[in-house]
Design an enzyme around this catalytic site. Structure first.
Site, mmCIF file in Angstrom:
data_model
loop_
_atom_site.group_PDB
_atom_site.id
_atom_site.type_symbol
_atom_site.label_atom_id
_atom_site.label_comp_id
_atom_site.label_asym_id
_atom_site.label_seq_id
_atom_site.Cartn_x
_atom_site.Cartn_y
_atom_site.Cartn_z
ATOM 1 N N HIS A 139 -46.093 -56.225 -19.994
ATOM 2 C CA HIS A 139 -44.661 -55.896 -20.114
ATOM 3 C C HIS A 139 -44.527 -54.858 -21.245
ATOM 4 O O HIS A 139 -44.018 -55.164 -22.325
ATOM 5 C CB HIS A 139 -43.875 -57.179 -20.426
ATOM 6 C CG HIS A 139 -42.409 -57.080 -20.169
ATOM 7 N ND1 HIS A 139 -41.791 -55.943 -19.668
ATOM 8 C CD2 HIS A 139 -41.405 -57.993 -20.345
ATOM 9 C CE1 HIS A 139 -40.489 -56.172 -19.546
ATOM 10 N NE2 HIS A 139 -40.229 -57.398 -19.943
ATOM 11 N N CYS B 94 -38.507 -62.655 -26.158
ATOM 12 C CA CYS B 94 -38.173 -61.563 -25.232
ATOM 13 C C CYS B 94 -36.960 -61.908 -24.380
ATOM 14 O O CYS B 94 -36.307 -61.009 -23.857
ATOM 15 C CB CYS B 94 -39.376 -61.239 -24.357
ATOM 16 S SG CYS B 94 -40.014 -62.657 -23.456
ATOM 17 N N ARG C 117 -34.115 -52.876 -26.345
ATOM 18 C CA ARG C 117 -34.724 -52.490 -25.067
ATOM 19 C C ARG C 117 -34.094 -51.197 -24.579
ATOM 20 O O ARG C 117 -34.775 -50.292 -24.099
ATOM 21 C CB ARG C 117 -34.511 -53.593 -24.012
ATOM 22 C CG ARG C 117 -35.187 -54.925 -24.295
ATOM 23 C CD ARG C 117 -36.692 -54.825 -24.169
ATOM 24 N NE ARG C 117 -37.108 -54.265 -22.888
ATOM 25 C CZ ARG C 117 -37.202 -54.948 -21.748
ATOM 26 N NH1 ARG C 117 -36.952 -56.243 -21.719
ATOM 27 N NH2 ARG C 117 -37.595 -54.359 -20.621
ATOM 28 N N GLN D 61 -41.100 -54.008 -23.035
ATOM 29 C CA GLN D 61 -40.663 -55.102 -23.908
ATOM 30 C C GLN D 61 -41.287 -54.976 -25.296
ATOM 31 O O GLN D 61 -40.607 -55.040 -26.315
ATOM 32 C CB GLN D 61 -41.070 -56.448 -23.275
ATOM 33 C CG GLN D 61 -40.762 -57.652 -24.133
ATOM 34 C CD GLN D 61 -39.270 -57.911 -24.249
ATOM 35 O OE1 GLN D 61 -38.586 -57.991 -23.247
ATOM 36 N NE2 GLN D 61 -38.756 -58.050 -25.461
ATOM 37 N N ARG E 106 -40.781 -53.415 -11.266
ATOM 38 C CA ARG E 106 -41.172 -54.770 -11.696
ATOM 39 C C ARG E 106 -41.828 -55.422 -10.491
ATOM 40 O O ARG E 106 -41.173 -55.623 -9.468
ATOM 41 C CB ARG E 106 -39.957 -55.570 -12.161
ATOM 42 C CG ARG E 106 -40.248 -57.040 -12.391
ATOM 43 C CD ARG E 106 -39.149 -57.782 -13.111
ATOM 44 N NE ARG E 106 -39.066 -57.385 -14.510
ATOM 45 C CZ ARG E 106 -38.361 -58.032 -15.437
ATOM 46 N NH1 ARG E 106 -37.680 -59.126 -15.107
ATOM 47 N NH2 ARG E 106 -38.338 -57.610 -16.688
ATOM 48 N N ASP F 275 -42.224 -67.215 -26.070
ATOM 49 C CA ASP F 275 -41.704 -66.891 -24.738
ATOM 50 C C ASP F 275 -41.719 -68.200 -23.949
ATOM 51 O O ASP F 275 -42.277 -69.217 -24.404
ATOM 52 C CB ASP F 275 -42.617 -65.817 -24.102
ATOM 53 C CG ASP F 275 -42.092 -65.298 -22.764
ATOM 54 O OD1 ASP F 275 -40.941 -65.605 -22.390
ATOM 55 O OD2 ASP F 275 -42.860 -64.580 -22.079
#
Ligand code: CP
Ligand code: NVA
Length: 302
Positions: free
Chosen positions: A128, A261, A289, A131, A101, A221
Protein backbone atom coordinates in the site's frame (compact mmCIF):
# COMPACT_ATOMS: atom_id res chain seq x y z
CA UNK A 1 7.23 6.97 -17.90
CA UNK A 2 7.05 5.88 -14.26
CA UNK A 3 4.58 3.82 -12.25
CA UNK A 4 4.12 3.64 -8.48
CA UNK A 5 3.63 -0.02 -7.73
CA UNK A 6 5.76 -0.40 -4.61
CA UNK A 7 8.02 1.83 -2.52
CA UNK A 8 10.91 -0.21 -3.91
CA UNK A 9 10.29 1.70 -7.19
CA UNK A 10 11.39 4.97 -5.57
CA UNK A 11 14.77 6.16 -4.38
CA UNK A 12 15.15 8.46 -1.41
CA UNK A 13 15.62 11.58 -3.58
CA UNK A 14 12.37 10.82 -5.39
CA UNK A 15 10.49 10.39 -2.12
CA UNK A 16 11.87 13.71 -0.93
CA UNK A 17 10.82 15.32 -4.25
CA UNK A 18 7.27 14.04 -3.72
CA UNK A 19 7.30 15.39 -0.15
CA UNK A 20 8.59 18.78 -1.36
CA UNK A 21 5.81 19.04 -3.97
CA UNK A 22 3.32 17.92 -1.30
CA UNK A 23 4.39 20.64 1.11
CA UNK A 24 4.10 23.29 -1.59
CA UNK A 25 0.64 22.11 -2.64
CA UNK A 26 -0.57 21.68 0.94
CA UNK A 27 0.58 25.19 1.88
CA UNK A 28 -1.08 26.66 -1.21
CA UNK A 29 -4.26 24.69 -0.58
CA UNK A 30 -4.47 26.14 2.93
CA UNK A 31 -4.06 29.62 1.42
CA UNK A 32 -6.98 28.94 -0.91
CA UNK A 33 -4.74 28.45 -3.97
CA UNK A 34 -5.50 25.49 -6.22
CA UNK A 35 -3.12 25.80 -9.17
CA UNK A 36 -4.52 23.80 -12.13
CA UNK A 37 -1.28 21.90 -12.72
CA UNK A 38 -3.13 18.93 -14.20
CA UNK A 39 -5.80 20.81 -16.19
CA UNK A 40 -7.28 18.59 -18.87
CA UNK A 41 -5.72 15.42 -17.44
CA UNK A 42 -7.92 12.42 -16.71
CA UNK A 43 -7.49 9.83 -13.96
CA UNK A 44 -9.25 6.46 -14.03
CA UNK A 45 -9.87 4.69 -10.71
CA UNK A 46 -10.55 0.98 -10.61
CA UNK A 47 -11.20 -0.72 -7.27
CA UNK A 48 -11.65 -4.44 -6.68
CA UNK A 49 -12.02 -3.81 -2.92
CA UNK A 50 -13.84 -1.21 -0.85
CA UNK A 51 -12.31 2.20 -0.18
CA UNK A 52 -13.16 5.53 1.39
CA UNK A 53 -9.82 7.30 1.87
CA UNK A 54 -7.95 6.21 -1.23
CA UNK A 55 -10.79 6.82 -3.61
CA UNK A 56 -11.96 10.17 -2.20
CA UNK A 57 -8.45 11.55 -1.62
CA UNK A 58 -7.43 10.81 -5.21
CA UNK A 59 -10.65 12.24 -6.67
CA UNK A 60 -10.58 15.37 -4.50
CA UNK A 61 -6.86 15.88 -5.14
CA UNK A 62 -7.29 15.59 -8.90
CA UNK A 63 -10.16 18.10 -8.78
CA UNK A 64 -7.94 20.58 -6.87
CA UNK A 65 -5.32 20.20 -9.59
CA UNK A 66 -7.82 21.02 -12.35
CA UNK A 67 -8.03 17.48 -13.75
CA UNK A 68 -10.94 15.08 -13.80
CA UNK A 69 -11.42 11.54 -12.62
CA UNK A 70 -13.67 8.64 -13.35
CA UNK A 71 -14.46 5.76 -11.05
CA UNK A 72 -14.77 2.64 -13.19
CA UNK A 73 -17.35 0.15 -11.97
CA UNK A 74 -17.90 -3.54 -12.52
CA UNK A 75 -19.71 -2.65 -15.79
CA UNK A 76 -16.29 -2.27 -17.44
CA UNK A 77 -15.90 -6.01 -17.00
CA UNK A 78 -12.34 -5.77 -15.69
CA UNK A 79 -10.90 -9.28 -15.35
CA UNK A 80 -13.95 -10.85 -17.02
CA UNK A 81 -14.70 -9.45 -20.45
CA UNK A 82 -11.25 -9.30 -22.02
CA UNK A 83 -7.66 -9.93 -21.08
CA UNK A 84 -6.04 -7.69 -18.49
CA UNK A 85 -3.45 -6.76 -21.12
CA UNK A 86 -6.09 -5.58 -23.61
CA UNK A 87 -7.96 -3.72 -20.87
CA UNK A 88 -4.79 -1.89 -19.84
CA UNK A 89 -3.71 -1.10 -23.41
CA UNK A 90 -7.09 0.43 -24.27
CA UNK A 91 -7.75 2.27 -21.00
CA UNK A 92 -4.29 3.83 -21.01
CA UNK A 93 -4.69 5.44 -24.44
CA UNK A 94 -7.78 7.26 -23.14
CA UNK A 95 -6.64 8.44 -19.71
CA UNK A 96 -3.44 9.96 -18.30
CA UNK A 97 -3.12 7.93 -15.10
CA UNK A 98 -4.71 4.80 -13.62
CA UNK A 99 -5.21 4.14 -9.90
CA UNK A 100 -5.87 0.48 -9.23
CA UNK A 101 -6.79 -1.34 -6.03
CA UNK A 102 -6.66 -5.06 -6.71
CA UNK A 103 -7.08 -8.23 -4.73
CA UNK A 104 -3.86 -9.70 -6.07
CA UNK A 105 -0.66 -7.69 -6.39
CA UNK A 106 0.10 -9.38 -9.70
CA UNK A 107 -2.93 -7.63 -11.24
CA UNK A 108 -1.39 -4.18 -10.68
CA UNK A 109 1.92 -5.46 -12.05
CA UNK A 110 0.16 -6.84 -15.16
CA UNK A 111 -1.82 -3.64 -15.78
CA UNK A 112 1.34 -1.55 -15.45
CA UNK A 113 3.21 -3.81 -17.85
CA UNK A 114 0.66 -3.20 -20.60
CA UNK A 115 -0.26 0.41 -19.79
CA UNK A 116 1.03 3.35 -21.82
CA UNK A 117 0.27 5.74 -18.92
CA UNK A 118 1.43 5.70 -15.28
CA UNK A 119 -0.26 3.21 -12.96
CA UNK A 120 -0.54 3.84 -9.22
CA UNK A 121 -1.07 1.01 -6.75
CA UNK A 122 -4.05 1.97 -4.58
CA UNK A 123 -3.54 -1.12 -2.33
CA UNK A 124 -3.04 -4.79 -3.04
CA UNK A 125 -2.71 -7.82 -0.79
CA UNK A 126 1.04 -7.18 -0.78
CA UNK A 127 1.59 -3.40 -0.64
CA UNK A 128 0.00 0.00 0.00
CA UNK A 129 2.62 2.53 -1.14
CA UNK A 130 0.42 5.66 -1.20
CA UNK A 131 -0.59 5.00 2.39
CA UNK A 132 2.93 4.82 3.72
CA UNK A 133 4.16 7.87 1.85
CA UNK A 134 1.38 9.80 3.62
CA UNK A 135 2.32 8.08 6.89
CA UNK A 136 5.96 9.06 6.79
CA UNK A 137 5.05 12.55 5.62
CA UNK A 138 2.76 12.79 8.68
CA UNK A 139 5.48 11.49 10.98
CA UNK A 140 7.90 14.05 9.55
CA UNK A 141 5.37 16.83 10.19
CA UNK A 142 5.18 15.76 13.83
CA UNK A 143 8.80 15.09 14.68
CA UNK A 144 10.69 17.26 12.17
CA UNK A 145 13.35 14.89 10.96
CA UNK A 146 12.75 11.23 10.13
CA UNK A 147 16.31 9.94 10.05
CA UNK A 148 17.11 7.99 13.22
CA UNK A 149 13.54 8.09 14.54
CA UNK A 150 11.72 4.86 15.39
CA UNK A 151 8.35 3.52 14.30
CA UNK A 152 6.78 0.65 16.24
CA UNK A 153 4.45 -1.59 14.25
CA UNK A 154 2.18 -3.68 16.48
CA UNK A 155 0.12 -6.42 14.82
CA UNK A 156 -0.10 -8.22 11.52
CA UNK A 157 2.82 -7.90 9.08
CA UNK A 158 0.41 -7.08 6.28
CA UNK A 159 0.44 -4.93 3.13
CA UNK A 160 0.79 -1.68 5.11
CA UNK A 161 3.58 -3.07 7.31
CA UNK A 162 5.48 -4.34 4.28
CA UNK A 163 5.31 -0.96 2.55
CA UNK A 164 6.27 0.80 5.76
CA UNK A 165 9.34 -1.41 6.12
CA UNK A 166 10.49 -0.42 2.63
CA UNK A 167 9.79 3.27 3.27
CA UNK A 168 11.45 3.24 6.69
CA UNK A 169 14.53 1.66 5.12
CA UNK A 170 14.68 4.31 2.40
CA UNK A 171 14.19 7.21 4.82
CA UNK A 172 16.39 6.02 7.68
CA UNK A 173 13.57 5.32 10.15
CA UNK A 174 14.19 2.43 12.54
CA UNK A 175 11.33 -0.06 12.62
CA UNK A 176 10.38 -2.33 15.51
CA UNK A 177 7.74 -4.95 14.80
CA UNK A 178 5.79 -6.80 17.49
CA UNK A 179 3.63 -9.63 16.23
CA UNK A 180 2.79 -13.23 17.02
CA UNK A 181 5.35 -15.56 15.36
CA UNK A 182 2.90 -16.78 12.70
CA UNK A 183 2.20 -13.23 11.52
CA UNK A 184 5.74 -11.96 11.07
CA UNK A 185 7.31 -10.94 7.78
CA UNK A 186 7.94 -14.06 5.71
CA UNK A 187 11.48 -15.18 4.93
CA UNK A 188 10.84 -14.30 1.28
CA UNK A 189 9.85 -10.76 2.20
CA UNK A 190 12.82 -10.39 4.57
CA UNK A 191 15.04 -11.38 1.65
CA UNK A 192 13.31 -8.74 -0.48
CA UNK A 193 13.93 -6.14 2.25
CA UNK A 194 17.55 -7.16 2.34
CA UNK A 195 17.82 -6.61 -1.41
CA UNK A 196 15.81 -3.36 -1.62
CA UNK A 197 16.71 -1.66 1.67
CA UNK A 198 19.77 -3.38 3.18
CA UNK A 199 20.18 -0.29 5.36
CA UNK A 200 16.84 -0.90 7.16
CA UNK A 201 17.24 -1.11 10.94
CA UNK A 202 14.52 -3.69 11.74
CA UNK A 203 13.88 -5.49 14.99
CA UNK A 204 11.22 -8.14 15.46
CA UNK A 205 9.81 -9.26 18.77
CA UNK A 206 6.73 -10.89 20.26
CA UNK A 207 6.59 -8.24 22.96
CA UNK A 208 4.66 -5.01 22.13
CA UNK A 209 6.13 -3.24 25.19
CA UNK A 210 9.63 -3.88 23.92
CA UNK A 211 8.70 -2.58 20.45
CA UNK A 212 7.18 0.71 21.64
CA UNK A 213 10.13 1.56 23.87
CA UNK A 214 11.85 4.64 22.44
CA UNK A 215 9.35 4.91 19.54
CA UNK A 216 8.28 8.20 17.96
CA UNK A 217 5.19 6.54 16.53
CA UNK A 218 3.09 3.53 17.53
CA UNK A 219 1.26 2.17 14.48
CA UNK A 220 -1.31 -0.57 14.08
CA UNK A 221 -3.83 -1.84 11.53
CA UNK A 222 -6.74 -4.27 11.54
CA UNK A 223 -5.94 -7.83 12.52
CA UNK A 224 -7.80 -9.23 9.50
CA UNK A 225 -7.34 -7.30 6.26
CA UNK A 226 -9.79 -7.22 3.38
CA UNK A 227 -9.92 -10.72 1.93
CA UNK A 228 -9.11 -12.37 5.30
CA UNK A 229 -12.61 -12.09 6.75
CA UNK A 230 -12.89 -15.87 7.20
CA UNK A 231 -9.83 -15.81 9.50
CA UNK A 232 -11.21 -13.03 11.67
CA UNK A 233 -12.12 -15.08 14.75
CA UNK A 234 -8.83 -16.97 14.74
CA UNK A 235 -6.95 -13.70 14.39
CA UNK A 236 -8.90 -12.09 17.23
CA UNK A 237 -7.55 -14.85 19.47
CA UNK A 238 -4.03 -14.72 18.05
CA UNK A 239 -3.71 -10.94 18.37
CA UNK A 240 -5.48 -10.54 21.72
CA UNK A 241 -2.23 -9.44 23.42
CA UNK A 242 -1.43 -6.92 20.70
CA UNK A 243 -4.09 -4.29 21.33
CA UNK A 244 -2.94 -0.67 21.52
CA UNK A 245 -4.45 0.55 24.75
CA UNK A 246 -3.59 3.07 27.43
CA UNK A 247 -1.25 0.64 29.20
CA UNK A 248 0.78 -0.03 26.06
CA UNK A 249 0.95 3.67 25.18
CA UNK A 250 2.26 4.27 28.72
CA UNK A 251 5.31 2.17 27.79
CA UNK A 252 6.04 4.45 24.82
CA UNK A 253 7.69 7.87 25.18
CA UNK A 254 5.31 10.55 26.42
CA UNK A 255 5.32 12.37 23.08
CA UNK A 256 4.88 9.27 20.88
CA UNK A 257 2.08 9.59 18.35
CA UNK A 258 -0.51 6.91 17.60
CA UNK A 259 -1.04 6.06 13.92
CA UNK A 260 -3.53 3.86 12.06
CA UNK A 261 -4.17 3.70 8.33
CA UNK A 262 -7.91 3.28 8.99
CA UNK A 263 -10.52 1.89 8.81
CA UNK A 264 -10.12 0.74 12.43
CA UNK A 265 -11.91 -1.96 14.36
CA UNK A 266 -12.30 -0.10 17.61
CA UNK A 267 -12.09 -2.37 20.63
CA UNK A 268 -9.93 -4.86 18.73
CA UNK A 269 -6.52 -3.55 17.62
CA UNK A 270 -7.05 -0.19 19.34
CA UNK A 271 -9.20 1.15 22.15
CA UNK A 272 -11.41 4.24 21.79
CA UNK A 273 -9.33 5.87 24.48
CA UNK A 274 -6.19 5.71 22.34
CA UNK A 275 -7.61 6.38 18.88
CA UNK A 276 -9.60 9.36 20.21
CA UNK A 277 -6.89 10.39 22.66
CA UNK A 278 -4.31 13.18 22.63
CA UNK A 279 -1.57 11.05 21.00
CA UNK A 280 -3.70 10.04 18.03
CA UNK A 281 -2.98 11.67 14.64
CA UNK A 282 -5.22 9.37 12.60
CA UNK A 283 -7.42 12.08 11.09
CA UNK A 284 -4.47 14.27 10.05
CA UNK A 285 -2.81 11.11 8.73
CA UNK A 286 -5.86 10.31 6.59
CA UNK A 287 -6.02 13.94 5.42
CA UNK A 288 -2.42 13.73 4.30
CA UNK A 289 -3.39 10.94 1.91
CA UNK A 290 -4.90 13.66 -0.25
CA UNK A 291 -1.97 16.06 -0.02
CA UNK A 292 0.68 13.41 -0.65
CA UNK A 293 -1.24 11.85 -3.54
CA UNK A 294 -1.47 15.29 -5.14
CA UNK A 295 2.30 15.33 -4.82
CA UNK A 296 2.50 11.86 -6.42
CA UNK A 297 0.23 12.89 -9.31
CA UNK A 298 2.21 16.06 -10.04
CA UNK A 299 5.51 14.16 -9.71
CA UNK A 300 4.32 11.47 -12.14
CA UNK A 301 2.53 13.67 -14.66
CA UNK A 302 4.31 17.04 -14.83
N1 CP B 1 -6.35 3.59 4.45
C1 CP B 1 -7.02 3.32 3.32
O1 CP B 1 -6.46 3.01 2.27
O2 CP B 1 -8.37 3.50 3.43
P1 CP B 1 -9.44 3.04 2.36
O3 CP B 1 -9.44 1.53 2.34
O4 CP B 1 -10.74 3.61 2.87
O5 CP B 1 -9.07 3.59 1.02
N1 NVA C 1 -4.47 -3.92 5.80
C1 NVA C 1 -5.72 -3.30 5.44
C2 NVA C 1 -5.49 -1.90 5.01
C3 NVA C 1 -6.72 -1.13 4.64
C4 NVA C 1 -6.43 0.26 4.21
C5 NVA C 1 -6.39 -4.11 4.34
O1 NVA C 1 -5.71 -4.51 3.39
O2 NVA C 1 -7.59 -4.33 4.43
Amino acid sequence: MRHLITIADLDVQEIMEIFTITTRLKTEYRQGIRAPLLAGRVMALLFEKQSLRTRVSFEAGMAHLGGSSMMLGSDTGFGKRESTADFARVLSVMVDVIVLRSKMHQTVVDVARHSSCPVINGLTDAFHPCQVLADLYTLQEHIGSLRGSKLAWIGDCNNVARSLALACGKLGVRMAVASPPDYRFTHAFLAELNRSVPELDLTMTEDPQEAVFDASAVYTDVWASMGQESEREQRQRDFADYQINKDLMASAPEDAIFMHCLPARRGEEVTDEVIDGPHSVVVAQAGNRMHVQKGILVWLLC
